[in-house]
Design a protein around this motif. Sequence first.
Motif, PDB file in Angstrom:
ATOM      1  N   ILE A 175       0.815  -1.220   0.000  1.00 13.49           N
ATOM      2  CA  ILE A 175       0.000   0.000   0.000  1.00 13.49           C
ATOM      3  C   ILE A 175       0.845   1.266   0.000  1.00 13.49           C
ATOM      4  CG2 ILE A 175      -1.912  -1.148   1.185  1.00 13.49           C
ATOM      5  CD1 ILE A 175      -1.004   0.304   3.761  1.00 13.49           C
ATOM      6  N   PHE A 176       2.158   1.121   0.092  1.00 16.10           N
ATOM      7  CA  PHE A 176       3.040   2.290   0.185  1.00 16.10           C
ATOM      8  C   PHE A 176       3.507   2.715  -1.203  1.00 16.10           C
ATOM      9  CE2 PHE A 176       3.572   0.031   4.226  1.00 16.10           C
ATOM     10  CZ  PHE A 176       3.223   1.049   5.111  1.00 16.10           C
ATOM     11  N   VAL A 199      12.418  -6.893   8.819  1.00 17.80           N
ATOM     12  CA  VAL A 199      11.090  -6.795   9.432  1.00 17.80           C
ATOM     13  C   VAL A 199      10.384  -5.554   8.881  1.00 17.80           C
ATOM     14  CG1 VAL A 199       9.831  -6.565  11.607  1.00 17.80           C
ATOM     15  CG2 VAL A 199      11.941  -7.931  11.511  1.00 17.80           C
ATOM     16  N   PRO A 200       9.164  -5.684   8.339  1.00 18.83           N
ATOM     17  CA  PRO A 200       8.449  -4.513   7.817  1.00 18.83           C
ATOM     18  C   PRO A 200       8.265  -3.456   8.903  1.00 18.83           C
ATOM     19  CG  PRO A 200       7.338  -6.562   7.193  1.00 18.83           C
ATOM     20  CD  PRO A 200       8.374  -6.926   8.201  1.00 18.83           C
ATOM     21  N   PRO A 201       8.363  -2.168   8.577  1.00 15.28           N
ATOM     22  CA  PRO A 201       8.683  -1.605   7.271  1.00 15.28           C
ATOM     23  C   PRO A 201      10.144  -1.132   7.160  1.00 15.28           C
ATOM     24  CG  PRO A 201       7.697   0.082   8.622  1.00 15.28           C
ATOM     25  CD  PRO A 201       7.857  -1.128   9.499  1.00 15.28           C
TER      26      PRO A 201
END
Length: 269
Positions: free
Chosen positions: A75-76, A96-98
């Motif tokens: 979505i980014f 690890v997101p983000p």
Amino acid sequence: MDNIRKIIENAWDDRSLLEGKDTCDAIREVVRLLDRGQLRIAEKIDGQWVVNEWLKKAVIMFFPINKMEVSKSGIFEYHDKIALKDGFEQAGVRVVPPATVRYGAFINKGVVLMPSYVNIGAYVDSGTMVDTWATVGSCAQIGKNVHLSGGVGVGGVLEPVQAAPVIIEDNCFIGSRCIIVEGVRIEEEAVLGANTVITQSTRIIDVTGNEPVEYRGFVPARSVVVPGSFTKHFPAGDFQVACALIIKKRNESTDKKTSLNEALRDVQV
């Protein structure tokens, strides 16, 4: 690499050469090799850190030869000249997101990136943890088995090209919310307590002996450092100015994971 270096140096002196294919190809090849860890902005040679200024020149000129582009990750949406780094699975890196790493930064096998940011030209060596909201600035050099705790700010440097990047050597522990900028060097196995700020002008004072010993621009190996202050006279009066205090040396036989807490307990800080 001699031919590539010559092309980079010529383009640095004459920016009109950035319009030529050979120049653009040379710049992109340098950044590709930085991304793969085959070149480094700074490297230790015979015990001394040497800055490869021509590589910094290539990174600086990488920006004007690229156009702004839109990229998406879920979505980014991003709008930038530099792509994001990829290939983490093959490299053996946990992300690890983000967490975000820019293309042109090298991340070695076994690194763990919590939600954090690593900029172009940086080098993060194996076994290092970049914890939540820590930032590794452009061209910064991070050694093996380093722990950058939550919120640590490692400054970046591109210009002037002769300026050294921040260097954190192997097995260092950098406590939460520490700030290390302006080409400061943290030597191997040093421990920085939370909120320690070190710039080139910061007084780093060893208070472990009968008389204080002062350093600037680097923290000696295996030092345990905490924030401190000293009194400085100004025309308006005497005020406290921040400094960093070396309160003990890290015991080489002490387990690295527990040495920070033990060291701070020993001096009751």
